[in-house]
Design a protein around this motif. Structure first.
Motif, PDB file in Angstrom:
ATOM      1  N   UNK A  50       0.899  -1.193  -0.059  1.00 46.06           N
ATOM      2  CA  UNK A  50      -0.074  -0.065  -0.135  1.00 46.06           C
ATOM      3  C   UNK A  50       0.831   1.380  -0.054  1.00 46.06           C
ATOM      4  N   UNK A  51       2.114   1.279   0.143  1.00 42.10           N
ATOM      5  CA  UNK A  51       2.954   2.480  -0.236  1.00 42.10           C
ATOM      6  C   UNK A  51       4.457   1.990  -0.594  1.00 42.10           C
ATOM      7  N   UNK A  52       4.671   2.145  -1.703  1.00 45.02           N
ATOM      8  CA  UNK A  52       5.872   1.986  -2.610  1.00 45.02           C
ATOM      9  C   UNK A  52       5.966   3.093  -3.381  1.00 45.02           C
ATOM     10  N   UNK A  53       7.182   3.348  -3.786  1.00 46.15           N
ATOM     11  CA  UNK A  53       7.644   4.493  -5.102  1.00 46.15           C
ATOM     12  C   UNK A  53       8.498   3.765  -6.130  1.00 46.15           C
ATOM     13  N   UNK A  54       7.902   3.923  -7.317  1.00 48.14           N
ATOM     14  CA  UNK A  54       8.753   3.432  -8.266  1.00 48.14           C
ATOM     15  C   UNK A  54      10.213   4.258  -8.404  1.00 48.14           C
ATOM     16  N   UNK A  55       9.847   5.617  -8.101  1.00 49.95           N
ATOM     17  CA  UNK A  55      11.054   6.548  -8.151  1.00 49.95           C
ATOM     18  C   UNK A  55      10.582   7.546  -7.306  1.00 49.95           C
ATOM     19  N   UNK A  56      11.712   8.346  -6.573  1.00 55.37           N
ATOM     20  CA  UNK A  56      11.647   9.633  -5.725  1.00 55.37           C
ATOM     21  C   UNK A  56      12.756  10.347  -6.082  1.00 55.37           C
ATOM     22  N   UNK A 107      -3.118   6.458   7.697  1.00 58.79           N
ATOM     23  CA  UNK A 107      -2.181   7.186   8.396  1.00 58.79           C
ATOM     24  C   UNK A 107      -0.987   6.452   8.144  1.00 58.79           C
ATOM     25  N   UNK A 108      -0.102   7.041   7.326  1.00 56.10           N
ATOM     26  CA  UNK A 108       1.112   6.588   6.814  1.00 56.10           C
ATOM     27  C   UNK A 108       2.394   6.659   7.760  1.00 56.10           C
ATOM     28  N   UNK A 168      -0.666   2.669   8.256  1.00 50.45           N
ATOM     29  CA  UNK A 168       0.350   2.129   7.344  1.00 50.45           C
ATOM     30  C   UNK A 168       1.435   1.680   7.999  1.00 50.45           C
ATOM     31  N   UNK A 169       1.533   0.209   8.107  1.00 49.72           N
ATOM     32  CA  UNK A 169       2.814  -0.330   8.690  1.00 49.72           C
ATOM     33  C   UNK A 169       3.555  -0.619   7.475  1.00 49.72           C
ATOM     34  N   UNK A 206      -7.482  -2.815  10.485  1.00 46.01           N
ATOM     35  CA  UNK A 206      -7.124  -1.671  10.442  1.00 46.01           C
ATOM     36  C   UNK A 206      -5.700  -1.591  10.123  1.00 46.01           C
ATOM     37  N   UNK A 207      -4.868  -2.545   9.337  1.00 46.19           N
ATOM     38  CA  UNK A 207      -3.482  -2.441   9.337  1.00 46.19           C
ATOM     39  C   UNK A 207      -3.299  -2.921   7.557  1.00 46.19           C
ATOM     40  N   UNK A 208      -2.317  -2.056   6.918  1.00 50.67           N
ATOM     41  CA  UNK A 208      -1.788  -2.388   5.705  1.00 50.67           C
ATOM     42  C   UNK A 208      -0.296  -2.193   5.795  1.00 50.67           C
ATOM     43  N   UNK A 209       0.119  -3.214   4.787  1.00 53.19           N
ATOM     44  CA  UNK A 209       1.605  -3.448   4.981  1.00 53.19           C
ATOM     45  C   UNK A 209       2.412  -2.952   3.719  1.00 53.19           C
TER      46      UNK A 209
END
Length: 324
Positions: free
Chosen positions: A21-27, A207-208, A230-231, A260-263
Motif C-alpha cells: 500500500x505504499x511504495x515508490x517506483x522513483x523518488x 495514516x502513513x 500504514x505499517x 485496520x492494518x496495511x503493509x
C-alpha cells in the motif's frame, strides 16, 4: 465492487489481489537532476527504467499483484516514465495526486487562492480534481488516491493548506487519502482532526508510517477513529528495527486490529535522496521483497494467521478503494 484507477487503466477493486500500500517506483528531485545530473548518483534514463522493470518483476514473482505509489508533486512524479515501465511488468500501479511538503507550498500557490492576492477558488483542489477526473499531465492515467504530509514541523500554514485541499478534494470526488506522518510527534492525530473538519471519511484514510511507532495507545487511538494504519516502512531498520515492527503488527493483530492494518516498505526502485551505495549498506532490506521473504514468515511465527495476513494484504486495500 468499484473500479480503481491504475497506470494501465481501471481495475475492479476485487482484482487488485495482494497489495503493497505504499511504495515508490522513483523518488526524484527533478530540478537537482536537471542541474546536477551526477549528484548524488548519475541518472541514466534507460538504465533506471530497466532496473525498475527488473525489481518490479522480482516483486511480482513473490505474488504481489498491486502497488500503491503515492509519488506526487514534491517527490518527482513523472507518469510517462511509469507508463513505460508498467508496459513491461504485469503489475497494477496506482498513481496519486496531491502535494508533498513539510512546511511551505510551492511559490506557484503563494499568491493564488481564496483571500489571496489573486482571489480565486483553491487551485490545489482544481488541479487535484483534474488529475482524478481527466488524467495526469496530459496522459490518460488518472490518480487513484490523494497524498499529503505532516512532519516534525507540525501543522504549518503550508501543510494545513495542502491537507485541507486534499480533504476538500476527497469530499468532492470520493478519492481515498494517504498521509505521510511522524508518529513520534503524534501528527497522525492532527491529520485526522483536520481531515475530519473538512468532512473526510476517516475510514478512507491511511495514516502513513504508523509502523515507525511501538506506542500501542497511539496506534489504537488512530485505528479507533476509523483510519487504516500504514505499517509501511519494513526494511527501514535505521528508524525502527525489524523485530519491533513485526512485534507491533503481531500485537495489534492479537488485539483484533488486523482489519485496520496495511503493509508495505515505502521502498523505491531508485531514490536520489541518498548515495546509492551508502543506502544499500545502511538499509540492505529496504526493497520490495522484504515483506514477502522475511516479514510474513516472522509474523506467522508470532501467531499471525493466514486469514489475518490476507486481511492486511488483500481485504483492507480492496475496502479502502471501494466506494462508500
Amino acid at each position: 465492487m468499484s473500479n480503481v484507477e491504475t497506470v494501465r487503466g481501471p481495475v475492479d477493486s476485487g482484482a487488485l489481489g495482494t497489495v503493497l500500500m505504499h511504495e515508490h517506483v522513483f523518488v526524484l528531485g527533478t530540478e537537482m537532476q536537471q542541474n546536477y545530473p551526477d549528484y548524488p548518483n548519475r541518472w541514466d534514463e534507460d538504465a533506471r527504467v530497466a532496473d525498475a522493470v527488473e525489481k518490479l518483476t522480482e516483486m511480482r514473482s513473490r505474488g504481489i499483484d498491486t502497488i500503491v505509489d503515492p509519488t506526487v508533486i514534491g517527490l518527482g512524479r513523472y507518469i510517462p516514465r511509469i507508463e513505460r515501465i508498467n508496459a513491461q511488468v504485469d503489475v497494477n500501479i496506482v498513481a496519486a495526486t496531491g502535494l508533498y511538503t513539510y512546511n511551505e507550498i510551492p511559490f506557484q500557490f503563494h499568491y493564488a487562492g481564496p483571500g489571496l492576492l489573486f482571489d480565486q477558488p483553491e487551485p490545489l483542489v482544481t488541479l487535484f480534481l483534474k488529475d482524478i477526473r481527466e488524467g495526469i499531465a496530459g496522459t490518460s492515467v488518472k490518480a487513484g488516491l490523494l497524498k499529503c504530509a505532516i512532519e516534525e514541523q507540525g501543522l504549518t500554514p503550508g501543510v494545513e493548506r495542502v491537507m485541507r485541499a486534499v480533504g476538500q478534494t476527497h469530499v468532492e470526488a470520493g478519492t481515498p487519502i494517504t498521509v505521510h506522518t511522524l508518529p513520534a510527534s503524534g501528527s497522525g492525530l492532527v491529520a485526522q482532526k483536520v481531515l475530519k473538519e473538512e468532512g473526510v471519511d476517516l475510514t478512507k484514510v491511511v495514516i502513513g508510517h504508523s509502523g515507525d511507532s511501538t506506542d500501542l495507545d497511539y496506534l489504537c487511538a488512530l485505528a479507533d477513529a476509523g483510519s487504516l494504519l500504514g505499517m509501511d516502512r519494513f526494511g527501514l531498520d535505521v528508524l525502527l528495527p525489524n523485530e519491533q515492527r513485526v512485534a507491533t503488527v503481531a500485537e495489534l493483530c492479537k488485539r483484533g486490529y488486523a482489519e485496520k492494518l496495511v503493509l508495505s516498505h515505502d521502498a523505491s526502485c531508485f531514490i536520489d535522496w541518498f548515495d546509492e551505495d551508502a543506502k544499500a549498506a545502511a538499509v540492505p532490506d529496504w526493497n520490495f521483497i522484504h515483506i514477502s521473504d522475511n516479514v510474513l514468515p516472522a509474523l506467522r511465527e508470532l501467531g499471525v494467521t493466514e486469514e489475518q495476513l490476507t486481511t492486511m494484504l488483500v481485504d483492507n486495500p480492496r475496502r479502502y478503494f471501494e466506494a462508500v
